[in-house]
Design a protein around this motif. Structure first.
Motif, PDB file in Angstrom:
ATOM      1  N   VAL A  42       0.855  -1.280  -0.192  1.00  0.00           N
ATOM      2  CA  VAL A  42       0.151  -0.283   0.337  1.00  0.00           C
ATOM      3  C   VAL A  42       0.913   1.721  -0.081  1.00  0.00           C
ATOM      4  N   PRO A  43       1.460   1.499  -1.376  1.00  0.00           N
ATOM      5  CA  PRO A  43       2.557   2.433  -1.404  1.00  0.00           C
ATOM      6  C   PRO A  43       1.929   3.722  -1.120  1.00  0.00           C
ATOM      7  N   GLN A  44       0.277   4.129  -0.899  1.00  0.00           N
ATOM      8  CA  GLN A  44       0.282   5.365  -1.094  1.00  0.00           C
ATOM      9  C   GLN A  44      -0.472   5.679   0.402  1.00  0.00           C
ATOM     10  N   VAL A  45      -0.344   4.246   1.421  1.00  0.00           N
ATOM     11  CA  VAL A  45       0.827   4.989   3.143  1.00  0.00           C
ATOM     12  C   VAL A  45       1.149   5.951   3.483  1.00  0.00           C
ATOM     13  N   ASP A  46       0.983   7.451   3.880  1.00  0.00           N
ATOM     14  CA  ASP A  46       1.977   8.258   3.982  1.00  0.00           C
ATOM     15  C   ASP A  46       3.090   7.823   5.503  1.00  0.00           C
ATOM     16  N   ALA A  47       2.627   7.247   6.450  1.00  0.00           N
ATOM     17  CA  ALA A  47       3.235   7.437   7.935  1.00  0.00           C
ATOM     18  C   ALA A  47       3.167   5.853   8.359  1.00  0.00           C
ATOM     19  N   VAL A  48       3.982   5.299   8.721  1.00  0.00           N
ATOM     20  CA  VAL A  48       3.067   4.148   9.924  1.00  0.00           C
ATOM     21  C   VAL A  48       4.231   4.103  11.774  1.00  0.00           C
ATOM     22  N   LEU A  49       3.231   3.709  12.215  1.00  0.00           N
ATOM     23  CA  LEU A  49       3.883   3.598  13.311  1.00  0.00           C
ATOM     24  C   LEU A  49       3.343   2.544  14.461  1.00  0.00           C
ATOM     25  N   ASP A  50       4.313   2.118  15.193  1.00  0.00           N
ATOM     26  CA  ASP A  50       4.206   1.046  15.618  1.00  0.00           C
ATOM     27  C   ASP A  50       3.460   0.544  17.039  1.00  0.00           C
ATOM     28  N   ALA A  51       2.597  -0.452  17.479  1.00  0.00           N
ATOM     29  CA  ALA A  51       1.906  -0.713  18.439  1.00  0.00           C
ATOM     30  C   ALA A  51       2.224   0.053  19.537  1.00  0.00           C
ATOM     31  N   GLY A  52       3.263   0.471  20.105  1.00  0.00           N
ATOM     32  CA  GLY A  52       4.131   0.952  21.251  1.00  0.00           C
ATOM     33  C   GLY A  52       4.427   2.769  20.734  1.00  0.00           C
ATOM     34  N   GLY A  53       4.592   3.272  19.143  1.00  0.00           N
ATOM     35  CA  GLY A  53       4.583   4.378  19.273  1.00  0.00           C
ATOM     36  C   GLY A  53       3.607   5.318  18.755  1.00  0.00           C
ATOM     37  N   TRP A  54       2.954   5.000  18.888  1.00  0.00           N
ATOM     38  CA  TRP A  54       1.671   6.140  18.339  1.00  0.00           C
ATOM     39  C   TRP A  54       1.472   7.086  19.416  1.00  0.00           C
ATOM     40  N   LEU A  55       2.283   7.169  20.221  1.00  0.00           N
ATOM     41  CA  LEU A  55       2.773   9.172  21.328  1.00  0.00           C
ATOM     42  C   LEU A  55       2.996   9.685  20.170  1.00  0.00           C
ATOM     43  N   THR A  56       3.843   9.682  18.835  1.00  0.00           N
ATOM     44  CA  THR A  56       4.475  10.573  18.544  1.00  0.00           C
ATOM     45  C   THR A  56       3.309  10.807  17.552  1.00  0.00           C
ATOM     46  N   LEU A  57       2.530  10.493  17.410  1.00  0.00           N
ATOM     47  CA  LEU A  57       1.471  10.800  16.612  1.00  0.00           C
ATOM     48  C   LEU A  57       1.236  12.264  16.360  1.00  0.00           C
ATOM     49  N   PRO A  58       0.545  13.376  16.729  1.00  0.00           N
ATOM     50  CA  PRO A  58       0.982  14.608  16.937  1.00  0.00           C
ATOM     51  C   PRO A  58       2.046  14.693  15.507  1.00  0.00           C
ATOM     52  N   ARG A  59       3.804  14.431  16.510  1.00  0.00           N
ATOM     53  CA  ARG A  59       4.507  15.557  15.474  1.00  0.00           C
ATOM     54  C   ARG A  59       4.788  14.571  14.000  1.00  0.00           C
ATOM     55  N   VAL A  60       4.543  12.898  14.227  1.00  0.00           N
ATOM     56  CA  VAL A  60       4.367  12.506  12.691  1.00  0.00           C
ATOM     57  C   VAL A  60       3.376  13.375  11.499  1.00  0.00           C
ATOM     58  N   ILE A  61       2.207  14.294  11.851  1.00  0.00           N
ATOM     59  CA  ILE A  61       1.220  14.618  10.938  1.00  0.00           C
ATOM     60  C   ILE A  61       1.693  15.936  11.240  1.00  0.00           C
ATOM     61  N   GLU A  62       2.498  16.583  12.175  1.00  0.00           N
ATOM     62  CA  GLU A  62       2.956  17.371  11.508  1.00  0.00           C
ATOM     63  C   GLU A  62       3.717  17.728  10.508  1.00  0.00           C
ATOM     64  N   GLN A  63       4.500  16.960  10.920  1.00  0.00           N
ATOM     65  CA  GLN A  63       6.077  16.447   9.351  1.00  0.00           C
ATOM     66  C   GLN A  63       5.192  15.999   8.714  1.00  0.00           C
ATOM     67  N   LEU A  64       4.129  15.255   8.409  1.00  0.00           N
ATOM     68  CA  LEU A  64       3.426  14.986   6.867  1.00  0.00           C
ATOM     69  C   LEU A  64       3.257  16.290   6.266  1.00  0.00           C
ATOM     70  N   ARG A  65       2.406  17.161   7.135  1.00  0.00           N
ATOM     71  CA  ARG A  65       1.842  18.248   6.710  1.00  0.00           C
ATOM     72  C   ARG A  65       2.681  19.516   5.890  1.00  0.00           C
ATOM     73  N   THR A  66       4.201  18.993   6.710  1.00  0.00           N
ATOM     74  CA  THR A  66       5.029  20.421   6.045  1.00  0.00           C
ATOM     75  C   THR A  66       5.777  19.586   5.120  1.00  0.00           C
TER      76      THR A  66
END
Length: 460
Positions: free
Chosen positions: A91-115
């Motif tokens: 599924v190459p259209q997926v923009d980011a992946v976060l493992d089962a223990g890493g979703w605390l970084t989600l706001p940072r990941v979203i901000e990175q994707l937006r920029t």
């Protein structure tokens, strides 16, 4: 900014999704149930079994196909932990992946994707910040909520991929659990369901062998307004005498326990690396002696490698003997990397399906007979939904999502406890008429109070 969150898999994933929603709301995001209206699409995936992996990949492909310009698609959870490269490839259209223990970084990941709009692997930088050790504000959507008290597993069952996905057991500190439970009750939650890969191993990594008993005692004493407390995913060899005693003693703890047993033939259990049948019988006897009204749920696997017709019949005999209230039967799934995947004597798919059907047919008869015992009796139920002049509720015998419901032919307030008299019994569900509205649940069942002390179950 709005987010769409699709949750797949078990109750532990539901608890994680509650946390994901909490950190996104803290960051100023709003939820939406319409994928096309969201700015970011999130799929909390499951990677436990082949069927679950296929479902997760299909959900990602579906959202990827409908993703509009400007939307981000992020895969989270168990599938990522073990098959992140598969997601990137299929599924190459997926923009980011976060493992089962890493979703605390989600706001940072979203901000990175937006920029930057680049594929993100920020979770690798912060895998040490496991979500299980954090306490976040919770805003559940209904009167019941899951509370994850631990993640990972130290058991090496021959068929299970959880240790490979989640790693070793790591428990949430007790004070964090208490604080999170208070948050839930403050948001109107009436029932808290404790979940983990093995709830009964809670605290072992913190150096305490009876930590679950201590935890539930504290929850009952220190969380004002908690009316129902339910335990799921108990390991039969880890249920201690003190835990049984606590369940029998404290009124908020409903007389219900989910104990996945997986099989009932000694040789099958040995191949599975599961506790012996002697330990299981002693544990079940101790639980029922302490709580005669106990509702027991369990799960079994049919078609495990080497399972003979004799071994399967032993499972059927055990079902008939024990008469569990709730049972799930699953066909063995050959999971890559597990010892069972390479065992000799793999059972044909048709045989597995036939055995599952036979076991479920037997259990349906047992479940119907158990339900019929409630005809004319009264139950306290928690109203969970209303529609078409009918209310849907659960009794202490019913865990959210996996068990039956109580159907009431009247519209009643969601989130309230009501006493009903059972008028009809079906294989899984009951029908009841209201007797009187209850401001609070005073007892989990119509039976007499349980004894204060419990017999000792077998040692692990």
């Amino acid at each position: 900014m709005r987010y769409y969150l699709l949750t797949l898999g078990c109750a532990k994933n539901v608890a994680d999704s509650d946390g994901i929603g909490a950190i996104l709301r803290q960051a100023g995001w709003s939820p939406t149930d319409r994928a096309h209206a969201a700015d970011v699409l999130l799929v909390n995936t499951c990677g436990f079994l082949q069927a679950a992996r296929k479902e997760s990949l299909a959900a990602l492909r579906d959202l990827a196909a409908r993703k509009r310009a400007g939307q981000s698609l992020i895969a989270i959870g168990c599938l990522v932990s073990r098959y992140g490269e598969t997601i990137r490839r299929q599924v190459p259209q997926v923009d980011a992946v976060l493992d089962a223990g890493g979703w605390l970084t989600l706001p940072r990941v979203i901000e990175q994707l937006r920029t930057s709009r680049k594929f993100s692997n920020l979770w690798e930088e912060e895998r040490a910040a496991r979500s299980i050790i954090e306490r976040l504000p919770r805003a559940p959507l209904g009167p019941a909520a899951y509370l994850k008290i631990a993640d990972g597993c130290d058991r090496l069952c021959a068929f299970c991929t959880i240790p490979a996905i989640k790693g070793a057991q790591h428990s949430k500190p007790p004070d964090a659990v208490i604080a999170e439970a208070r948050d839930l009750v403050a948001h109107g939650v009436k029932e808290i369901v404790l979940v983990a890969q093995d709830t009964t191993a809670y605290g072992w990594d913190l150096g305490e062998r009876d930590a679950l008993a201590s935890l539930v005692e504290r929850l009952c004493r220190e969380v004002e307004g908690l009316l129902w407390l339910r335990l799921m995913y108990a390991f039969p060899g880890h249920i201690t005498p003190r835990l049984v005693e606590a369940m029998a003693r404290y009124p908020p703890i409903v007389h219900y326990l989910d104990v996945p047993l997986q099989h009932a033939h000694p040789q099958t259990l040995e191949r599975m690396r599961r506790p012996s049948l002697t330990v299981t019988r002693q544990t079940l006897d101790a639980l029922r002696a302490a709580m005669p009204d106990l509702a027991l749920r369990t799960t079994f696997i049919v078609g495990f490698p080497g399972e003979t017709e004799e071994e399967f019949r032993a499972l059927l005999d055990f079902l008939a003997e024990q008469r569990f209230d709730r049972v799930g039967v699953f066909e063995f799934s050959r999971e890559e990397g597990t010892p069972a995947a390479t065992m000799p004597g793999q059972v044909a798919a048709k045989t597995k399906k036939r055995r599952r059907d036979r076991a479920m047919a037997l259990q349906q008869k047992i479940s119907l007979a158990k339900n019929q015992l409630w005809l004319g009796k009264e139950l306290d139920v928690l109203i969970e939904g209303v529609g078409g002049r009918v209310s849907i509720a659960r009794s202490y015998r019913d865990a959210p999502e996996v068990d039956g419901v109580v159907i009431i032919p009247r519209e009643l307030p969601v989130g309230e406890f009501v006493r009903v008299r059972v008028t009809q019994a079906m294989e899984y569900d009951l029908v009841g008429e209201p007797v009187m509205p209850l401001p609070r649940a005073t007892t989990p069942s119509p039976s007499s109070p349980p004894p204060r002390r419990a017999p000792r179950p077998a040692a692990p």
